[in-house]
Design a protein around this motif. Structure first.
Motif, PDB file in Angstrom:
ATOM      1  N   LEU A  17       0.825  -1.211   0.000  1.00 36.29           N
ATOM      2  CA  LEU A  17       0.000   0.000   0.000  1.00 36.29           C
ATOM      3  C   LEU A  17       0.857   1.258   0.000  1.00 36.29           C
ATOM      4  CD1 LEU A  17      -2.668   1.523   0.216  1.00 36.29           C
ATOM      5  CD2 LEU A  17      -2.520   1.241   2.701  1.00 36.29           C
ATOM      6  N   GLY A  18       1.900   1.291   0.809  1.00 38.61           N
ATOM      7  CA  GLY A  18       2.759   2.470   0.884  1.00 38.61           C
ATOM      8  C   GLY A  18       3.393   2.790  -0.469  1.00 38.61           C
ATOM      9  N   ALA A  19       3.902   1.775  -1.145  1.00 37.44           N
ATOM     10  CA  ALA A  19       4.526   1.987  -2.457  1.00 37.44           C
ATOM     11  C   ALA A  19       3.491   2.452  -3.476  1.00 37.44           C
ATOM     12  CB  ALA A  19       5.201   0.702  -2.934  1.00 37.44           C
ATOM     13  N   ALA A  20       2.296   1.876  -3.436  1.00 36.20           N
ATOM     14  CA  ALA A  20       1.236   2.281  -4.371  1.00 36.20           C
ATOM     15  C   ALA A  20       0.810   3.725  -4.115  1.00 36.20           C
ATOM     16  CB  ALA A  20       0.041   1.340  -4.249  1.00 36.20           C
ATOM     17  N   ALA A  21       0.699   4.098  -2.849  1.00 38.41           N
ATOM     18  CA  ALA A  21       0.317   5.471  -2.512  1.00 38.41           C
ATOM     19  C   ALA A  21       1.410   6.447  -2.945  1.00 38.41           C
ATOM     20  CB  ALA A  21       0.048   5.592  -1.012  1.00 38.41           C
ATOM     21  N   ASP A  22       2.677   6.109  -2.703  1.00 41.42           N
ATOM     22  CA  ASP A  22       3.782   6.971  -3.121  1.00 41.42           C
ATOM     23  C   ASP A  22       3.802   7.140  -4.638  1.00 41.42           C
ATOM     24  OD1 ASP A  22       4.657   7.442  -0.540  1.00 41.42           O
ATOM     25  OD2 ASP A  22       6.249   5.924  -0.621  1.00 41.42           O
ATOM     26  N   ALA A  23       3.609   6.044  -5.366  1.00 36.64           N
ATOM     27  CA  ALA A  23       3.608   6.114  -6.829  1.00 36.64           C
ATOM     28  C   ALA A  23       2.451   6.976  -7.328  1.00 36.64           C
ATOM     29  CB  ALA A  23       3.516   4.709  -7.428  1.00 36.64           C
ATOM     30  N   ALA A  24       1.279   6.844  -6.716  1.00 38.01           N
ATOM     31  CA  ALA A  24       0.124   7.649  -7.124  1.00 38.01           C
ATOM     32  C   ALA A  24       0.357   9.123  -6.835  1.00 38.01           C
ATOM     33  CB  ALA A  24      -1.137   7.149  -6.424  1.00 38.01           C
ATOM     34  N   LEU A  25       0.931   9.438  -5.682  1.00 40.95           N
ATOM     35  CA  LEU A  25       1.229  10.827  -5.347  1.00 40.95           C
ATOM     36  C   LEU A  25       2.273  11.425  -6.287  1.00 40.95           C
ATOM     37  CD1 LEU A  25       1.193  10.576  -1.465  1.00 40.95           C
ATOM     38  CD2 LEU A  25      -0.463  11.795  -2.906  1.00 40.95           C
ATOM     39  N   ASP A  26       3.307  10.642  -6.626  1.00 36.28           N
ATOM     40  CA  ASP A  26       4.323  11.109  -7.578  1.00 36.28           C
ATOM     41  C   ASP A  26       3.698  11.378  -8.941  1.00 36.28           C
ATOM     42  OD1 ASP A  26       6.266  10.916  -5.613  1.00 36.28           O
ATOM     43  OD2 ASP A  26       7.108   9.022  -6.384  1.00 36.28           O
ATOM     44  N   ALA A  27       2.823  10.484  -9.379  1.00 38.28           N
ATOM     45  CA  ALA A  27       2.160  10.646 -10.674  1.00 38.28           C
ATOM     46  C   ALA A  27       1.252  11.875 -10.667  1.00 38.28           C
ATOM     47  CB  ALA A  27       1.355   9.389 -11.019  1.00 38.28           C
ATOM     48  N   ALA A  28       0.518  12.066  -9.583  1.00 37.16           N
ATOM     49  CA  ALA A  28      -0.363  13.236  -9.486  1.00 37.16           C
ATOM     50  C   ALA A  28       0.456  14.519  -9.504  1.00 37.16           C
ATOM     51  CB  ALA A  28      -1.218  13.158  -8.225  1.00 37.16           C
ATOM     52  N   GLN A  29       1.571  14.546  -8.780  1.00 39.54           N
ATOM     53  CA  GLN A  29       2.427  15.738  -8.766  1.00 39.54           C
ATOM     54  C   GLN A  29       2.972  16.026 -10.152  1.00 39.54           C
ATOM     55  OE1 GLN A  29       2.689  17.780  -6.161  1.00 39.54           O
ATOM     56  NE2 GLN A  29       3.854  19.157  -7.437  1.00 39.54           N
ATOM     57  N   ALA A  30       3.380  14.986 -10.880  1.00 35.92           N
ATOM     58  CA  ALA A  30       3.891  15.176 -12.244  1.00 35.92           C
ATOM     59  C   ALA A  30       2.805  15.751 -13.151  1.00 35.92           C
ATOM     60  CB  ALA A  30       4.410  13.851 -12.801  1.00 35.92           C
ATOM     61  N   VAL A  31       1.583  15.284 -12.983  1.00 36.99           N
ATOM     62  CA  VAL A  31       0.480  15.795 -13.793  1.00 36.99           C
ATOM     63  C   VAL A  31       0.198  17.253 -13.446  1.00 36.99           C
ATOM     64  CG1 VAL A  31      -2.006  15.567 -14.214  1.00 36.99           C
ATOM     65  CG2 VAL A  31      -0.549  13.548 -14.232  1.00 36.99           C
ATOM     66  N   TYR A  32       0.206  17.609 -12.176  1.00 36.54           N
ATOM     67  CA  TYR A  32      -0.013  19.001 -11.783  1.00 36.54           C
ATOM     68  C   TYR A  32       1.109  19.911 -12.300  1.00 36.54           C
ATOM     69  CZ  TYR A  32      -4.066  18.067  -8.857  1.00 36.54           C
ATOM     70  OH  TYR A  32      -5.315  17.729  -8.413  1.00 36.54           O
ATOM     71  N   HIS A  33       2.335  19.414 -12.314  1.00 38.79           N
ATOM     72  CA  HIS A  33       3.436  20.216 -12.850  1.00 38.79           C
ATOM     73  C   HIS A  33       3.225  20.461 -14.337  1.00 38.79           C
ATOM     74  CE1 HIS A  33       6.775  20.466  -9.720  1.00 38.79           C
ATOM     75  NE2 HIS A  33       5.697  20.046  -9.085  1.00 38.79           N
ATOM     76  N   ARG A  34       2.828  19.438 -15.058  1.00 38.16           N
ATOM     77  CA  ARG A  34       2.581  19.608 -16.503  1.00 38.16           C
ATOM     78  C   ARG A  34       1.398  20.544 -16.727  1.00 38.16           C
ATOM     79  NH1 ARG A  34       0.914  15.868 -21.415  1.00 38.16           N
ATOM     80  NH2 ARG A  34       1.929  17.106 -23.012  1.00 38.16           N
ATOM     81  N   LEU A  35       0.339  20.387 -15.941  1.00 40.61           N
ATOM     82  CA  LEU A  35      -0.820  21.266 -16.047  1.00 40.61           C
ATOM     83  C   LEU A  35      -0.409  22.712 -15.784  1.00 40.61           C
ATOM     84  CD1 LEU A  35      -3.906  21.704 -16.330  1.00 40.61           C
ATOM     85  CD2 LEU A  35      -4.069  21.239 -13.857  1.00 40.61           C
ATOM     86  N   GLY A  36       0.374  22.944 -14.754  1.00 42.34           N
ATOM     87  CA  GLY A  36       0.828  24.290 -14.437  1.00 42.34           C
ATOM     88  C   GLY A  36       1.643  24.902 -15.565  1.00 42.34           C
ATOM     89  N   ARG A  37       2.559  24.098 -16.146  1.00 39.69           N
ATOM     90  CA  ARG A  37       3.358  24.605 -17.265  1.00 39.69           C
ATOM     91  C   ARG A  37       2.460  24.939 -18.447  1.00 39.69           C
ATOM     92  NH1 ARG A  37       6.475  20.156 -15.799  1.00 39.69           N
ATOM     93  NH2 ARG A  37       5.952  19.077 -17.727  1.00 39.69           N
ATOM     94  N   ALA A  38       1.550  24.037 -18.787  1.00 37.60           N
ATOM     95  CA  ALA A  38       0.661  24.263 -19.933  1.00 37.60           C
ATOM     96  C   ALA A  38      -0.199  25.507 -19.724  1.00 37.60           C
ATOM     97  CB  ALA A  38      -0.216  23.037 -20.175  1.00 37.60           C
ATOM     98  N   MET A  39      -0.721  25.711 -18.526  1.00 35.28           N
ATOM     99  CA  MET A  39      -1.599  26.859 -18.274  1.00 35.28           C
ATOM    100  C   MET A  39      -0.817  28.170 -18.189  1.00 35.28           C
ATOM    101  SD  MET A  39      -4.508  25.735 -18.582  1.00 35.28           S
ATOM    102  CE  MET A  39      -4.437  24.099 -19.289  1.00 35.28           C
ATOM    103  N   ALA A  40       0.424  28.129 -17.731  1.00 36.76           N
ATOM    104  CA  ALA A  40       1.252  29.337 -17.734  1.00 36.76           C
ATOM    105  C   ALA A  40       1.568  29.747 -19.173  1.00 36.76           C
ATOM    106  CB  ALA A  40       2.538  29.115 -16.935  1.00 36.76           C
ATOM    107  N   VAL A  41       1.897  28.768 -20.013  1.00 39.55           N
ATOM    108  CA  VAL A  41       2.153  29.056 -21.428  1.00 39.55           C
ATOM    109  C   VAL A  41       0.865  29.544 -22.098  1.00 39.55           C
ATOM    110  CG1 VAL A  41       2.811  28.058 -23.654  1.00 39.55           C
ATOM    111  CG2 VAL A  41       4.107  27.472 -21.593  1.00 39.55           C
TER     112      VAL A  41
END
Length: 171
Positions: A17-41
């Motif tokens: 569970l811990g590894a799955a939660a960490d992977a999901a959080l990392d993936a969500a953070q990566a998506v938010y970073h991409r969203l932020g870059r796209a919306m700033a552009v």
């Protein structure tokens, strides 16, 4: 009344569970970073479109745009901007009230995604201005925003992958 201990646990927590939660959080953070870059552009492109009448090759000299932080943490354009020489202007002064109003409304569709989830991307591109009506105000550096890379995020586990041990749903 007596307290009785359960003869067995009501449910089991899946291994990993811990590894799955960490992977999901990392993936969500990566998506938010991409969203932020796209919306700033997209915000920088929207300012260009407002000032050029949607003519990508037309000259313009906007270097910064004012964004006010709403109660929900999302940013909204005010129509105030700065030129490369530092002169403060408004969209209305430059393109007229009607075009400015439509442009600000359209730009808000992009800037609303510049919020608490994406602040790691947009805040380094901003300088803080004096607040208004108790709301934080920011000046987004359009030159830096327009230069952000839009590459795919590095995601260890795609967000649409079911968690290990989760029951599959019928199609």
């Amino acid at each position: 009344m007596m307290n009785q201990s359960a003869s067995r646990p009501a449910y089991e927590i899946p291994a990993g569970l811990g590894a799955a939660a960490d992977a999901a959080l990392d993936a969500a953070q990566a998506v938010y970073h991409r969203l932020g870059r796209a919306m700033a552009v997209a915000t920088a492109a929207a300012v260009r479109d407002i000032l050029t009448g949607h003519e990508p090759d037309a000259p313009f000299d906007a270097a910064g745009v004012e964004l006010v932080e709403g109660e929900d943490g999302a940013l909204f354009p005010t129509g105030r901007y700065w030129t490369l020489s530092g002169e403060e202007r408004t969209f209305a002064e430059t393109v007229g009230e009607g075009e400015a109003g439509s442009g600000i409304h359209g730009m808000s569709e992009w800037t609303v995604y510049l919020d608490d989830h994406t602040q790691d991307v947009w805040r380094p591109l901003c300088s803080r201005l004096p607040g208004r009506n108790g709301r934080p105000v920011w000046r987004l550096d359009l030159l830096r925003a327009a230069a952000l890379p839009l590459g795919e995020p590095v995601v260890a586990h795609p967000l649409n992958t079911p968690c290990p041990g989760a029951a599959s749903r019928p199609a």
